[in-house]
Design an enzyme around this catalytic site. Sequence first.
Site, short mmCIF file in Angstrom:
data_model
loop_
_atom_site.label_atom_id
_atom_site.label_comp_id
_atom_site.label_asym_id
_atom_site.label_seq_id
_atom_site.Cartn_x
_atom_site.Cartn_y
_atom_site.Cartn_z
N THR A 22 0.81 -1.25 0.00
CA THR A 22 0.00 0.00 0.00
C THR A 22 0.83 1.28 0.00
OG1 THR A 22 -0.14 0.12 2.42
CG2 THR A 22 -1.85 -1.15 1.30
N TRP A 23 2.12 1.18 -0.19
CA TRP A 23 2.94 2.41 -0.20
C TRP A 23 2.45 3.31 -1.33
CZ3 TRP A 23 8.92 2.77 -1.32
CH2 TRP A 23 9.39 4.00 -0.82
N TYR A 56 3.20 5.39 5.60
CA TYR A 56 2.65 5.58 4.25
C TYR A 56 1.54 6.63 4.25
CZ TYR A 56 5.10 1.13 3.49
OH TYR A 56 6.03 0.13 3.43
N GLN A 166 10.74 -8.45 6.73
CA GLN A 166 10.28 -7.93 5.44
C GLN A 166 11.43 -7.17 4.80
OE1 GLN A 166 7.40 -4.36 4.23
NE2 GLN A 166 6.21 -6.07 5.02
N TYR A 194 9.51 -7.16 -0.32
CA TYR A 194 8.87 -5.90 -0.76
C TYR A 194 9.47 -5.41 -2.08
CZ TYR A 194 12.47 -2.75 1.47
OH TYR A 194 13.60 -2.06 1.85
P1 NDP Z 1 6.24 -2.83 -6.26
O1 NDP Z 1 7.42 -3.60 -6.76
O2 NDP Z 1 5.13 -3.55 -5.66
O3 NDP Z 1 5.74 -1.94 -7.50
C1 NDP Z 1 4.58 -1.14 -7.46
C2 NDP Z 1 4.38 -0.58 -8.86
O4 NDP Z 1 4.20 -1.67 -9.77
C3 NDP Z 1 3.17 0.30 -9.02
O5 NDP Z 1 3.54 1.33 -9.90
C4 NDP Z 1 2.13 -0.61 -9.66
O6 NDP Z 1 1.25 0.10 -10.52
C5 NDP Z 1 3.00 -1.51 -10.50
N1 NDP Z 1 2.43 -2.84 -10.69
C6 NDP Z 1 1.84 -3.63 -9.76
N2 NDP Z 1 1.46 -4.79 -10.32
C7 NDP Z 1 1.81 -4.73 -11.63
C8 NDP Z 1 1.67 -5.62 -12.72
N3 NDP Z 1 1.09 -6.82 -12.58
N4 NDP Z 1 2.15 -5.22 -13.94
C9 NDP Z 1 2.76 -4.02 -14.08
N5 NDP Z 1 2.91 -3.14 -13.08
C10 NDP Z 1 2.45 -3.49 -11.86
O7 NDP Z 1 6.83 -1.70 -5.31
P2 NDP Z 1 6.54 -1.15 -3.84
O8 NDP Z 1 7.75 -0.38 -3.46
O9 NDP Z 1 5.22 -0.51 -3.75
O10 NDP Z 1 6.57 -2.46 -2.92
C11 NDP Z 1 5.41 -3.21 -2.59
C12 NDP Z 1 5.01 -2.97 -1.15
O11 NDP Z 1 6.03 -3.37 -0.25
C13 NDP Z 1 4.78 -1.50 -0.78
O12 NDP Z 1 3.60 -0.99 -1.35
C14 NDP Z 1 4.83 -1.58 0.71
O13 NDP Z 1 3.61 -2.10 1.22
C15 NDP Z 1 5.99 -2.55 0.92
N6 NDP Z 1 7.29 -1.87 1.07
C16 NDP Z 1 7.96 -2.01 2.28
C17 NDP Z 1 9.16 -1.37 2.50
C18 NDP Z 1 9.84 -1.52 3.82
O14 NDP Z 1 10.80 -0.78 4.10
N7 NDP Z 1 9.42 -2.45 4.66
C19 NDP Z 1 9.80 -0.53 1.47
C20 NDP Z 1 9.08 -0.51 0.22
C21 NDP Z 1 7.87 -1.17 0.04
P3 NDP Z 1 -0.26 0.53 -10.13
O15 NDP Z 1 -0.25 0.83 -8.66
O16 NDP Z 1 -0.51 1.68 -11.01
O17 NDP Z 1 -1.17 -0.63 -10.46
#
Ligand code: NDP
Length: 285
Positions: A22-23, A56, A166, A194
């Site tokens: 959900t970031w 977030y 994580q 993540y």
């Molecule tokens: P992700 O690798 O999950 O990438 C997210 C991006 O990918 C968004 O732009 C999304 O687009 C796109 N996307 C999602 N599914 C697809 C698909 N099937 N095909 C093409 N594009 C896709 O990156 P995040 O950094 O958001 O990591 C996921 C989660 O991990 C975070 O949201 C958070 O909850 C967690 N996190 C934890 C951290 C920590 O320090 N503990 C640090 C970073 C993340 P759209 O939204 O437009 O669909």
Amino acid sequence: MASGRTITIGGDITVPVVGQGTWRMGEDADDVPAEVRALRAGLDLGLTLIDTAEMYGEGGAERVVGEAVAGRRDDAVIVSKVYPHNAGQRSARRSCENSLRRLGTDHLDLYLLHWRGNIPLAETVEVMEDLLAEGKIRNWGVSNLDVDDMDELWSLPDGTRCATDQVLYHAASRGAELRLLPWCRAHDVPVMAYSPIAQAGRLRGDLLASPVINEIASGRGLTPAQVALAWVIRDSGVLAIPKAVQPEHVQQNAATLDVRLSDAEIAAIDDAFPPPNPDEPLDIV
Ligand code: NDP
């Protein structure tokens, strides 16, 4: 609905190996309805674990999650995280209660230390155990901790009750692979990966543009993101939490639960994105 590929966290939570991140959610009011719809669609498809954090949108993402699970709390496994500077005795309780209020629930399924800060790990473990005893959280864990920190945690009273670590993990960022993943396997600690699709290729070397990933994708009728995600969950012990708002992304991520890469496909990705060298530390976003 999701297929049978599941992982058990903390002994009592069993979820499909793809969840939902959900970031960046809850930052703009205009986007909230689509974000809520996306999370609900994910729940409908069996992506039951939802990962969020007080960080977030400074609480905004937790409010989005709260809206998504309203009336169906038991369909979701909610993970939230406490800022390192809030992970002490008094502030962690306040943070947890604020998270619960924003999420509209009386308990978190999993509460994580977001990354290591200046508060001693021992104090964080103590307050996590207190929150457990009070029923505010069902399990606790950590995030962004490498092997040395995990060793320290394991030496503390109740430290071994940590339910997960994580960490950043995708094919173009394999720092976790050499030491941390084997450590977690040996200690029976499930790993939450993540940024599993490298933020749609925005992180490190545009993973989704890789010719190898694209070739595998077109050969199997998948998208490059699905191949990247399938790679992350290729072995047991790892759950991935892609964040997706676009409906087709949510569907594709759920469908990836049925995708198993062949040994040859995994070897081709290994060639294009070699495993880390021994000195490579855990990467962090
Ligand atoms: P992700 O690798 O999950 O990438 C997210 C991006 O990918 C968004 O732009 C999304 O687009 C796109 N996307 C999602 N599914 C697809 C698909 N099937 N095909 C093409 N594009 C896709 O990156 P995040 O950094 O958001 O990591 C996921 C989660 O991990 C975070 O949201 C958070 O909850 C967690 N996190 C934890 C951290 C920590 O320090 N503990 C640090 C970073 C993340 P759209 O939204 O437009 O669909």
